[in-house]
Design an enzyme around this catalytic site. Structure first.
Site, PDB file in Angstrom:
ATOM      1  N   GLU A   1     -11.575  -2.509  -9.113  1.00  0.00           N
ATOM      2  CA  GLU A   1     -10.756  -3.523  -8.458  1.00  0.00           C
ATOM      3  C   GLU A   1     -11.236  -4.930  -8.786  1.00  0.00           C
ATOM      4  O   GLU A   1     -10.426  -5.838  -8.976  1.00  0.00           O
ATOM      5  CB  GLU A   1     -10.732  -3.292  -6.941  1.00  0.00           C
ATOM      6  CG  GLU A   1      -9.902  -2.092  -6.515  1.00  0.00           C
ATOM      7  CD  GLU A   1      -8.443  -2.205  -6.927  1.00  0.00           C
ATOM      8  OE1 GLU A   1      -7.930  -3.338  -7.049  1.00  0.00           O
ATOM      9  OE2 GLU A   1      -7.816  -1.163  -7.140  1.00  0.00           O
TER      10      GLU A   1
ATOM     11  N   TYR B   1      -7.224  -8.329  -0.136  1.00  0.00           N
ATOM     12  CA  TYR B   1      -6.675  -7.365  -1.087  1.00  0.00           C
ATOM     13  C   TYR B   1      -7.713  -6.309  -1.468  1.00  0.00           C
ATOM     14  O   TYR B   1      -7.431  -5.105  -1.412  1.00  0.00           O
ATOM     15  CB  TYR B   1      -6.160  -8.054  -2.366  1.00  0.00           C
ATOM     16  CG  TYR B   1      -5.943  -7.019  -3.444  1.00  0.00           C
ATOM     17  CD1 TYR B   1      -4.814  -6.212  -3.432  1.00  0.00           C
ATOM     18  CD2 TYR B   1      -6.915  -6.770  -4.415  1.00  0.00           C
ATOM     19  CE1 TYR B   1      -4.629  -5.202  -4.364  1.00  0.00           C
ATOM     20  CE2 TYR B   1      -6.749  -5.764  -5.354  1.00  0.00           C
ATOM     21  CZ  TYR B   1      -5.605  -4.982  -5.326  1.00  0.00           C
ATOM     22  OH  TYR B   1      -5.464  -3.977  -6.237  1.00  0.00           O
TER      23      TYR B   1
ATOM     24  N   ASP C   1      -0.826  -6.254  -4.556  1.00  0.00           N
ATOM     25  CA  ASP C   1      -1.186  -6.978  -5.767  1.00  0.00           C
ATOM     26  C   ASP C   1       0.105  -7.490  -6.404  1.00  0.00           C
ATOM     27  O   ASP C   1       1.206  -7.326  -5.868  1.00  0.00           O
ATOM     28  CB  ASP C   1      -2.008  -6.106  -6.728  1.00  0.00           C
ATOM     29  CG  ASP C   1      -1.156  -5.171  -7.574  1.00  0.00           C
ATOM     30  OD1 ASP C   1      -0.028  -4.818  -7.142  1.00  0.00           O
ATOM     31  OD2 ASP C   1      -1.609  -4.775  -8.652  1.00  0.00           O
TER      32      ASP C   1
ATOM     33  N   CYS D   1       8.547  -1.460 -13.552  1.00  0.00           N
ATOM     34  CA  CYS D   1       9.114  -2.692 -12.989  1.00  0.00           C
ATOM     35  C   CYS D   1       8.248  -3.880 -13.405  1.00  0.00           C
ATOM     36  O   CYS D   1       7.696  -4.602 -12.581  1.00  0.00           O
ATOM     37  CB  CYS D   1       9.203  -2.574 -11.463  1.00  0.00           C
ATOM     38  SG  CYS D   1      10.227  -3.836 -10.692  1.00  0.00           S
TER      39      CYS D   1
ATOM     40  N   CYS E   1      14.542  -0.324 -16.164  1.00  0.00           N
ATOM     41  CA  CYS E   1      15.291   0.182 -15.012  1.00  0.00           C
ATOM     42  C   CYS E   1      15.777   1.609 -15.237  1.00  0.00           C
ATOM     43  O   CYS E   1      15.933   2.376 -14.276  1.00  0.00           O
ATOM     44  CB  CYS E   1      16.469  -0.741 -14.701  1.00  0.00           C
ATOM     45  SG  CYS E   1      15.970  -2.406 -14.166  1.00  0.00           S
TER      46      CYS E   1
ATOM     47  N   CYS F   1      13.310   3.949 -13.822  1.00  0.00           N
ATOM     48  CA  CYS F   1      12.849   3.679 -12.454  1.00  0.00           C
ATOM     49  C   CYS F   1      13.409   4.710 -11.475  1.00  0.00           C
ATOM     50  O   CYS F   1      14.620   4.948 -11.437  1.00  0.00           O
ATOM     51  CB  CYS F   1      13.275   2.281 -12.032  1.00  0.00           C
ATOM     52  SG  CYS F   1      12.741   1.866 -10.355  1.00  0.00           S
TER      53      CYS F   1
ATOM     54  N   CYS G   1      17.841  -0.192  -5.799  1.00  0.00           N
ATOM     55  CA  CYS G   1      17.204  -1.495  -6.003  1.00  0.00           C
ATOM     56  C   CYS G   1      18.173  -2.635  -5.713  1.00  0.00           C
ATOM     57  O   CYS G   1      19.214  -2.770  -6.375  1.00  0.00           O
ATOM     58  CB  CYS G   1      16.689  -1.591  -7.436  1.00  0.00           C
ATOM     59  SG  CYS G   1      16.010  -3.219  -7.850  1.00  0.00           S
TER      60      CYS G   1
END
Length: 311
Positions: free
Chosen positions: A56, A139, A157, A212, A219, A222, A228
Site C-alpha cells: 500500500e 486510506y 483510492d 474502468c 465498458c 464491465c 452505470c
C-alpha cells in the site's frame, strides 16, 4: 490490494430497481473479481499484513508494474517490520530505488519502528491503532484493515472513486480531492457483511484499475455497464475543474530524483561537487537539495559532504 476468501454475497434481485446502489453492484463486481483478479504477491496468503502494508505504501501514485520488482526485493530483505526497523532509515530510501516520492520510504520505516516498539513486531489489526502509526493516513489504515484482516471499511483510492463517480454519480471523473460526499457514498455502498465488504473493497479497486480506467475505459468488459449511470447518460464529458496532470521533466521532483540516485549508489558520503554534476541549473539544484535535507531524506555532514540518513 488483496483477495480475501470468497464470501457469500447479495444478489441484485434482493433490491428494487433504481439507481445502482449497494447490492445492485456487489454481486456482479465481486463475481467479476473472482474470475479476473490479478495474481499479485501482496494478495497471496504468505504476504501477511506486513506485505499488504508495504504494497500500500509503494502503490501510492505508482503503477503495479514499477512496484513489483522493488516489492519483491524489499520483502526478501525485510520480511518482518522488525528487520526494517533495525536498519538506518537511509537504507529504506536506498532500497526504495526509483519508485518516486521517496518520503514514503521514510514513513514506512517509521511505521516499522512503531510496530516493533508498540505492537511486538506485528502489524496491528485495529483500525485506530493502524491510524496512530506514523506515516499512515485514513486510506492506508482502511486498506490494511480491509485487505489484510478482512474488516469492513470503505477504501477510497483513485480507482474506486472513479468507479463510484461513473457508476453511481454519473460523471466521468471524481473531484481532484476526496470529498465528504464521496466518503458518504462509499459508506452507503459498503456491504453489511464484513467478509463481503472486504471483498468488495478489493473488487471495486481492481475494476477501476483494469476496466474502468481513466482513459480508454473498456465498458464492453464491465460487469456493471448495464447499470452505470455515466454510460446510460451517454458518457458526458467532464465539465468540472481541470484534472491535475502529473509533470516530471524539468521539475524539482526530477532534480531530487537525480540527487538521490547519486546518494543511493554511493556507500560513503558524497561531496557537493558530485551532486553539482547531476543538474545544470544551480538555483534549482540547491533548492532541490535543501528540500531533501528538510524532508530528512539527505543528511548534510561537515566538509560539504552528504549521505542518506542514519537516524
Amino acid at each position: 490490494m488483496t483477495a480475501p476468501t470468497k464470501p457469500p454475497h447479495s444478489h441484485s434481485s434482493d433490491v428494487a430497481a433504481g439507481p445502482p446502489l449497494g447490492a445492485d453492484l456487489h454481486a456482479p463486481v465481486i463475481d467479476w473479481f473472482d474470475e479476473h483478479a490479478r495474481d499479485l504477491p501482496w494478495r497471496r496468503p504468505e504476504a501477511g499484513p506486513w506485505g499488504v502494508m508495504v504494497s500500500e505504501f509503494m502503490l501510492q501514485q505508482t503503477p503495479v508494474s514499477r512496484v513489483l520488482p522493488v516489492y519483491e526485493q524489499w520483502m526478501a530483505r525485510w520480511p518482518r517490520p522488525a528487520g526494517l526497523a533495525a536498519e538506518a532509515p537511509g537504507e529504506a530510501v536506498r532500497a526504495w530505488g526509483r519508485l518516486g516520492y521517496p518520503r514514503r520510504a521514510l514513513r514506512l520505516h517509521g511505521a516499522a519502528v512503531a510496530i516493533t516498539e508498540r505492537h511486538g513486531g506485528d502489524v496491528p489489526s485495529d483500525h485506530a491503532q493502524l491510524l496512530a502509526l506514523p506515516g499512515i493516513g485514513e486510506y492506508t489504515a482502511a486498506a490494511v484493515a480491509s485487505f489484510a484482516y478482512g474488516q469492513r471499511h470503505p477504501v477510497l483510492d483513485t480507482n474506486v472513486r472513479r468507479v463510484f463517480a461513473r457508476a453511481v454519480t454519473g460523471v466521468q471523473y471524481p473531484p481532484n480531492a476526496t470529498t465528504a460526499a464521496e466518503r458518504r457514498l462509499a459508506r452507503v455502498l459498503l456491504p453489511e457483511d464484513e467478509r463481503t465488504a472486504a471483498r468488495w473493497a478489493a473488487a471495486s479497486m481492481e475494476l477501476g484499475a483494469l476496466v474502468c480506467t481513466a482513459k480508454n475505459e473498456s465498458c464492453h468488459r464491465c460487469p456493471i455497464a448495464a447499470q452505470c449511470a455515466w454510460r446510460l447518460a451517454g458518457k458526458p464529458e467532464h465539465d468540472g475543474p481541470p484534472r491535475r496532470g502529473q509533470t516530471y521533466a524539468g521539475t524539482d521532483r526530477q532534480v531530487r530524483g537525480r540527487l538521490l540516485a547519486v546518494l543511493r549508489e554511493a556507500h560513503a558520503p558524497v561531496p557537493q561537487a558530485a551532486l553539482d554534476r547531476v543538474w545544470h541549473e544551480p538555483v534549482q539544484r540547491a533548492r532541490a537539495l535543501d528540500g531533501l535535507v528538510a524532508d530528512g531524506l539527505v543528511e548534510p555532514l561537515p566538509g560539504g559532504l552528504y549521505r542518506l540518513p542514519l537516524s
